[in-house]
Design an enzyme around this catalytic site. Structure first.
Site, PDB file in Angstrom:
ATOM      1  N   TYR A 158       9.497  -6.387   3.209  1.00 10.71           N
ATOM      2  CA  TYR A 158       8.998  -4.955   4.021  1.00 10.71           C
ATOM      3  C   TYR A 158       9.577  -4.999   5.220  1.00 10.71           C
ATOM      4  O   TYR A 158       9.584  -3.504   5.517  1.00 10.71           O
ATOM      5  CB  TYR A 158       7.459  -5.794   4.349  1.00 10.71           C
ATOM      6  CG  TYR A 158       6.408  -4.380   4.472  1.00 10.71           C
ATOM      7  CD1 TYR A 158       6.321  -3.377   3.406  1.00 10.71           C
ATOM      8  CD2 TYR A 158       5.793  -4.105   5.677  1.00 10.71           C
ATOM      9  CE1 TYR A 158       5.323  -2.397   3.578  1.00 10.71           C
ATOM     10  CE2 TYR A 158       5.020  -3.159   5.848  1.00 10.71           C
ATOM     11  CZ  TYR A 158       4.956  -2.239   4.813  1.00 10.71           C
ATOM     12  OH  TYR A 158       3.932  -1.170   5.103  1.00 10.71           O
ATOM     13  N   LYS A 165       4.596  -0.929  10.834  1.00 11.67           N
ATOM     14  CA  LYS A 165       3.226  -0.932  10.709  1.00 11.67           C
ATOM     15  C   LYS A 165       2.690  -1.632  11.936  1.00 11.67           C
ATOM     16  O   LYS A 165       1.382  -1.530  12.594  1.00 11.67           O
ATOM     17  CB  LYS A 165       2.606  -1.793   9.544  1.00 11.67           C
ATOM     18  CG  LYS A 165       2.794  -0.875   8.287  1.00 11.67           C
ATOM     19  CD  LYS A 165       2.227   0.310   8.285  1.00 11.67           C
ATOM     20  CE  LYS A 165       2.039   1.077   6.749  1.00 11.67           C
ATOM     21  NZ  LYS A 165       1.590   2.570   6.826  1.00 11.67           N
TER      22      LYS A 165
HETATM   23  P1  NAD Z   1       2.043   7.145  -1.935  1.00  9.16           P
HETATM   24  O1  NAD Z   1       3.489   7.369  -2.250  1.00  9.16           O
HETATM   25  O2  NAD Z   1       1.043   7.968  -2.923  1.00  9.16           O
HETATM   26  O3  NAD Z   1       1.813   7.921  -0.520  1.00  9.16           O
HETATM   27  C1  NAD Z   1       2.852   7.868   0.437  1.00  9.16           C
HETATM   28  C2  NAD Z   1       2.682   9.431   1.293  1.00  9.16           C
HETATM   29  O4  NAD Z   1       3.649   9.658   2.122  1.00  9.16           O
HETATM   30  C3  NAD Z   1       3.271  10.473   0.125  1.00  9.16           C
HETATM   31  O5  NAD Z   1       2.180  11.283  -0.324  1.00  9.16           O
HETATM   32  C4  NAD Z   1       4.535  10.958   0.655  1.00  9.16           C
HETATM   33  O6  NAD Z   1       4.264  12.626   0.216  1.00  9.16           O
HETATM   34  C5  NAD Z   1       4.211  10.952   1.989  1.00  9.16           C
HETATM   35  N1  NAD Z   1       5.120  11.167   2.945  1.00  9.16           N
HETATM   36  C6  NAD Z   1       6.325  10.578   2.970  1.00  9.16           C
HETATM   37  N2  NAD Z   1       7.120  11.098   3.796  1.00  9.16           N
HETATM   38  C7  NAD Z   1       6.491  12.133   4.383  1.00  9.16           C
HETATM   39  C8  NAD Z   1       6.883  13.293   5.747  1.00  9.16           C
HETATM   40  N3  NAD Z   1       8.140  13.285   5.935  1.00  9.16           N
HETATM   41  N4  NAD Z   1       5.709  14.081   5.526  1.00  9.16           N
HETATM   42  C9  NAD Z   1       4.826  14.006   5.002  1.00  9.16           C
HETATM   43  N5  NAD Z   1       4.253  13.126   4.050  1.00  9.16           N
HETATM   44  C10 NAD Z   1       5.124  12.141   3.918  1.00  9.16           C
HETATM   45  O7  NAD Z   1       1.871   5.729  -1.611  1.00  9.16           O
HETATM   46  P2  NAD Z   1       0.587   4.648  -0.967  1.00  9.16           P
HETATM   47  O8  NAD Z   1       0.655   3.501  -1.294  1.00  9.16           O
HETATM   48  O9  NAD Z   1      -0.825   5.754  -1.362  1.00  9.16           O
HETATM   49  O10 NAD Z   1       0.720   5.139   0.669  1.00  9.16           O
HETATM   50  C11 NAD Z   1       0.018   5.583   1.472  1.00  9.16           C
HETATM   51  C12 NAD Z   1      -0.222   4.709   2.723  1.00  9.16           C
HETATM   52  O11 NAD Z   1      -0.647   3.661   2.522  1.00  9.16           O
HETATM   53  C13 NAD Z   1       1.056   4.374   3.544  1.00  9.16           C
HETATM   54  O12 NAD Z   1       0.867   4.462   4.934  1.00  9.16           O
HETATM   55  C14 NAD Z   1       1.407   2.925   3.114  1.00  9.16           C
HETATM   56  O13 NAD Z   1       2.174   2.294   3.897  1.00  9.16           O
HETATM   57  C15 NAD Z   1      -0.079   2.485   2.928  1.00  9.16           C
HETATM   58  N6  NAD Z   1      -0.314   1.240   2.107  1.00  9.16           N
HETATM   59  C16 NAD Z   1       0.165   1.236   1.147  1.00  9.16           C
HETATM   60  C17 NAD Z   1      -0.457  -0.079   0.299  1.00  9.16           C
HETATM   61  C18 NAD Z   1       0.065  -0.110  -1.063  1.00  9.16           C
HETATM   62  O14 NAD Z   1       0.260  -1.368  -1.674  1.00  9.16           O
HETATM   63  N7  NAD Z   1       0.377   0.825  -1.865  1.00  9.16           N
HETATM   64  C19 NAD Z   1      -0.744  -1.040   0.995  1.00  9.16           C
HETATM   65  C20 NAD Z   1      -1.122  -1.172   2.331  1.00  9.16           C
HETATM   66  C21 NAD Z   1      -0.943   0.213   3.128  1.00  9.16           C
HETATM   67  O1  0WE Z   2       3.880   0.515   2.778  1.00 11.62           O
HETATM   68  C1  0WE Z   2       4.084   0.492   1.724  1.00 11.62           C
HETATM   69  C2  0WE Z   2       5.097   1.289   1.099  1.00 11.62           C
HETATM   70  C3  0WE Z   2       6.165   1.809   1.975  1.00 11.62           C
HETATM   71  C4  0WE Z   2       7.073   2.547   1.500  1.00 11.62           C
HETATM   72  C5  0WE Z   2       7.634   2.587   0.266  1.00 11.62           C
HETATM   73  C6  0WE Z   2       8.887   3.095  -0.252  1.00 11.62           C
HETATM   74  C7  0WE Z   2       9.294   2.864  -1.591  1.00 11.62           C
HETATM   75  C8  0WE Z   2      10.215   4.090  -1.893  1.00 11.62           C
HETATM   76  C9  0WE Z   2       7.933   3.225   2.474  1.00 11.62           C
HETATM   77  N1  0WE Z   2       9.043   3.823   2.074  1.00 11.62           N
HETATM   78  C10 0WE Z   2       9.647   3.746   0.852  1.00 11.62           C
HETATM   79  N2  0WE Z   2      11.032   4.252   0.506  1.00 11.62           N
HETATM   80  C11 0WE Z   2      11.342   4.357  -0.763  1.00 11.62           C
HETATM   81  O2  0WE Z   2      12.543   5.179  -0.932  1.00 11.62           O
HETATM   82  N3  0WE Z   2       3.339  -0.590   0.946  1.00 11.62           N
HETATM   83  C12 0WE Z   2       2.434  -1.432   1.793  1.00 11.62           C
HETATM   84  C13 0WE Z   2       3.717  -1.082  -0.352  1.00 11.62           C
HETATM   85  C14 0WE Z   2       4.670  -2.030  -0.210  1.00 11.62           C
HETATM   86  O3  0WE Z   2       5.904  -1.682  -0.009  1.00 11.62           O
HETATM   87  C15 0WE Z   2       6.637  -2.950   0.209  1.00 11.62           C
HETATM   88  C16 0WE Z   2       5.629  -4.212  -0.271  1.00 11.62           C
HETATM   89  C17 0WE Z   2       4.737  -3.554  -0.568  1.00 11.62           C
HETATM   90  C18 0WE Z   2       3.261  -4.374  -0.688  1.00 11.62           C
HETATM   91  C19 0WE Z   2       7.994  -3.130   0.281  1.00 11.62           C
HETATM   92  C20 0WE Z   2       8.428  -4.383   0.183  1.00 11.62           C
HETATM   93  C21 0WE Z   2       7.596  -5.650  -0.135  1.00 11.62           C
HETATM   94  C22 0WE Z   2       6.635  -5.357  -0.310  1.00 11.62           C
END
Ligand code: NAD
Ligand code: 0WE
Length: 258
Positions: A158, A165
């Site tokens: 991560y 975060k």
């Molecule tokens: P997602 O890919 O659906 O959403 C990420 C969003 O970020 C996308 O809509 C993308 O367009 C937007 N984004 C990236 N760069 C941007 C920019 N410059 N301007 C505007 N928008 C931008 O993935 P998700 O998992 O739904 O992520 C949403 C949030 O949830 C993030 O903050 C992520 O860290 C958090 N999160 C995700 C998980 C997981 O496991 N998926 C767990 C905990 C927290």
């Molecule tokens: O916040 C996230 C995802 C964030 C994310 C993911 C990507 C993948 C593609 C941010 N930037 C990028 N850029 C890319 O090019 N999560 C909480 C999901 C997530 O991401 C991980 C995790 C988990 C869970 C990355 C490494 C290890 C665990």
């Protein structure tokens, strides 16, 4: 009862039907909120079309491109809100980005540029959006962002997102402290791993999900709609005494030590 009728909510971060932001938008809509949606524009306009089709059922009254790295796009978004809505009540910050090469391997290899980009998009954006939102939140408001356990404990790979975060959660506390006098509450939801566009682009997400299913008290992961329910609660008067908090929606995983 959870009632958001008469409330105007701006939702950022919808990329597709798996986005956590989409789970949140659906629950806010179900609770009666009027929605505005922003999306990250791309050169071919594919996101505009795809996200536009997806959100048709929730009938957003604002639908705009907003790249959070571009102050002009942020200003246009809030100028449109000021023009179309009498007030803003809810801001959902649900976006993050780090360069792929910074999400594996040695943390010490993180570049200056990669660090700046990850923290600009994933952390500063909450501050930049909140700055504009506060003057439009005339009846108070609720700001909700999405965090992850990797901001508090080391989760392999991560890396720079963990630092982003951690800074995001501290920004929640400073914003909550400042904006409380305007009855604007600021909270984070720390969600367990969910398969989305962002998480699926990361190697080993399936193993992480299996691990959580084994260890978490509820023996499962959470869904986008469960995160959406907690977001709706944090946006409603039911949570009127809660601000500056990070609420875990992770099937209990965070409490476990072994
Ligand atoms: P997602 O890919 O659906 O959403 C990420 C969003 O970020 C996308 O809509 C993308 O367009 C937007 N984004 C990236 N760069 C941007 C920019 N410059 N301007 C505007 N928008 C931008 O993935 P998700 O998992 O739904 O992520 C949403 C949030 O949830 C993030 O903050 C992520 O860290 C958090 N999160 C995700 C998980 C997981 O496991 N998926 C767990 C905990 C927290
Ligand atoms: O916040 C996230 C995802 C964030 C994310 C993911 C990507 C993948 C593609 C941010 N930037 C990028 N850029 C890319 O090019 N999560 C909480 C999901 C997530 O991401 C991980 C995790 C988990 C869970 C990355 C490494 C290890 C665990």
């Amino acid at each position: 009862m959870l009632d958001l009728t008469g409330k105007n909510a701006l939702v950022t971060g919808i990329a597709n039907n798996r986005s956590i932001a989409w789970g949140i938008a659906q629950q806010l809509h179900r609770a009666g909120a009027n929605l505005g949606v922003t999306y990250l524009p791309d050169a071919k306009g594919r996101f505009e079309k795809k996200v536009g089709e997806l959100v048709t059922p929730i009938a957003p009254t604002i639908f705009l491109p907003c790249d959070v790295q571009d102050d002009e796009q942020i200003d246009t978004t809030f100028a449109t809100i000021a023009e179309k809505w009498d007030k803003l009540d809810i801001l959902i910050h649900c976006l993050a980005f780090a360069n792929k090469e910074d999400l594996s391997g040695d943390f010490s290899a993180t570049s200056r540029e990669g660090f700046a980009k990850a923290l600009d998009i994933s952390t500063y954006s909450l501050i930049g959006l909140s700055k504009r939102a506060k003057s439009l939140m005339k009846d108070g408001g609720s700001i909700v962002t999405l965090s992850y356990l990797g901001g508090v404990k080391v989760i392999p790979n991560y890396n720079v997102m963990g630092v982003a975060k951690s800074a995001l959660e501290m920004s929640v506390r400073y914003l909550a402290s400042e904006l409380g006098v305007q009855n604007i509450r600021v909270n984070a939801i720390s969600a367990g791993p969910i398969r989305t566009l962002a998480s699926s682009a990361v190697g080993g997400i399936s193993e992480m999900i299996r691990h959580v299913e084994e260890i978490a008290p509820l023996k499962r992961t959470v869904t986008q709609l469960e995160v959406g329910n907690t977001a709706a609660f944090l946006c409603s008067d039911l949570s009127s005494g809660i601000t500056g908090q990070v609420i875990y929606v992770d099937a209990g995983y965070e409490i476990m030590g072994m």
